[in-house]
Design a protein around this motif. Sequence first.
Motif, PDB file in Angstrom:
ATOM      1  N   TYR A  54     -56.467 -28.730  92.382  1.00 62.02           N
ATOM      2  CA  TYR A  54     -55.427 -28.404  91.417  1.00 62.02           C
ATOM      3  C   TYR A  54     -54.501 -27.355  92.025  1.00 62.02           C
ATOM      4  CZ  TYR A  54     -58.537 -30.726  88.131  1.00 62.02           C
ATOM      5  OH  TYR A  54     -59.325 -31.655  87.499  1.00 62.02           O
ATOM      6  N   VAL A  56     -52.577 -24.054  91.182  1.00 58.59           N
ATOM      7  CA  VAL A  56     -52.669 -22.966  90.210  1.00 58.59           C
ATOM      8  C   VAL A  56     -51.536 -21.980  90.483  1.00 58.59           C
ATOM      9  CG1 VAL A  56     -54.107 -21.104  89.308  1.00 58.59           C
ATOM     10  CG2 VAL A  56     -55.161 -23.236  90.082  1.00 58.59           C
ATOM     11  N   PRO A  79     -48.695 -18.193  84.975  1.00 62.43           N
ATOM     12  CA  PRO A  79     -50.116 -18.257  85.346  1.00 62.43           C
ATOM     13  C   PRO A  79     -51.004 -17.940  84.143  1.00 62.43           C
ATOM     14  CG  PRO A  79     -48.854 -16.907  86.892  1.00 62.43           C
ATOM     15  CD  PRO A  79     -47.971 -17.155  85.718  1.00 62.43           C
ATOM     16  N   ILE A 104     -51.850 -26.226  87.070  1.00 58.29           N
ATOM     17  CA  ILE A 104     -52.532 -25.400  86.077  1.00 58.29           C
ATOM     18  C   ILE A 104     -51.648 -24.208  85.738  1.00 58.29           C
ATOM     19  CG2 ILE A 104     -54.567 -24.007  85.607  1.00 58.29           C
ATOM     20  CD1 ILE A 104     -55.022 -27.069  85.726  1.00 58.29           C
ATOM     21  N   TYR A 122     -48.065 -20.150  94.361  1.00 57.93           N
ATOM     22  CA  TYR A 122     -49.163 -21.003  93.913  1.00 57.93           C
ATOM     23  C   TYR A 122     -50.260 -21.019  94.980  1.00 57.93           C
ATOM     24  CZ  TYR A 122     -47.804 -24.739  97.148  1.00 57.93           C
ATOM     25  OH  TYR A 122     -47.522 -25.468  98.278  1.00 57.93           O
ATOM     26  N   LEU A 176     -61.671 -23.448  90.156  1.00 58.55           N
ATOM     27  CA  LEU A 176     -60.776 -23.444  89.006  1.00 58.55           C
ATOM     28  C   LEU A 176     -61.548 -23.131  87.721  1.00 58.55           C
ATOM     29  CD1 LEU A 176     -58.036 -23.963  87.679  1.00 58.55           C
ATOM     30  CD2 LEU A 176     -58.621 -26.386  87.600  1.00 58.55           C
ATOM     31  N   TYR A 203     -61.994 -19.528  87.537  1.00 58.12           N
ATOM     32  CA  TYR A 203     -60.695 -18.902  87.257  1.00 58.12           C
ATOM     33  C   TYR A 203     -60.378 -18.968  85.756  1.00 58.12           C
ATOM     34  CZ  TYR A 203     -55.548 -18.768  86.949  1.00 58.12           C
ATOM     35  OH  TYR A 203     -54.254 -18.501  86.589  1.00 58.12           O
TER      36      TYR A 203
END
Length: 328
Positions: free
Chosen positions: A154, A156, A174, A276, A303, A311, A314
């Motif tokens: 992904y 992010v 974010p 994301i 990013y 993830l 996170y």
Amino acid sequence: MLRRYFCALYIFCLHYLSEAFVLTSAMYQYKKTIRHAISDQGIAIHSGFSSTLKLFPASSGMGICFRQSSDGVLYSIHPRYIEIENFHTVLRFSSTFCVKTVEHVLAACCGLGVTDIIIEASEEEFPFFDGSALHFVHMLQRAGLREFHEESEYIVLKAPVHVSEGDSYITLTPDIPYIQVSVPLTDQYREEANFSFLNDDFYYNIAPARTFSRFSDLEYLRSKGLIQGGGLECAVVLNEDGTAINPEGFRLPQECARHKILDILGDLMILGVPCIASIHSHAPGHSRTLKAVHCIAKDADIYCRMQYSDLKKYIERKSEKPILKYAS
């Protein structure tokens, strides 16, 4: 008694379908492709031509690829191929090969977690089917989904991205993955909808939402050479008060706003993997989202790429509520 029986049967069927087909999250642990090649034919909404879409399995790590049927050359999806358009998404891979209206099939890939696939169409413009992502979802399901051993990746965000055009904007920050949109349908009425990657069901909440247009805009769009293949079977057409002209009405509450979420999911997939972020948009449109994709792709400092397991940690950290400390 009979009514009670049918209600119980309906609830059972919904439960069975949800277990069999519906995916409760748009985040998936492992990469996926399809098991078998599949094709289907439909009308391209803008050109009005018949177009055949073909989907083929791909090996892990290939990503989402488009293939020109005439020479078999594969092009991996990437923001550098974007052509900014107002009414649909266009990727131009070379002077002789481009694909149009790809946003719905890309949204279907996002919603089902398909990371590796080869996509081919007989015409530049993809078939539009019913104007939603549902037909593409069903194609992927009929082809069968196969998981790889490698974890999904992904993008992010580490810094916010904001794109505005007049009163319209899209902002990505974010945070926990979430999309919220506001769509003005008339001067007095607007629709609002949201979608959580973690809790909401793409199959039921987003995939069936059809594209839409005001009846008063149809003549202008046709004068520009657009929607030559359009009709009530592939779009919601709105009266001046925001109600649907279509005999069946709306499929979903806030269907127009939900379709804009569908478009955002599809356009962001041009990054190659899901993005994301917490996303807020007013009067969303392809050009704003695609410009945001460009902004993200050209600045590696805003990013990072994460595998699913990282993830997950996170998001768990982001979800933790701060503990207030009081001075003693």
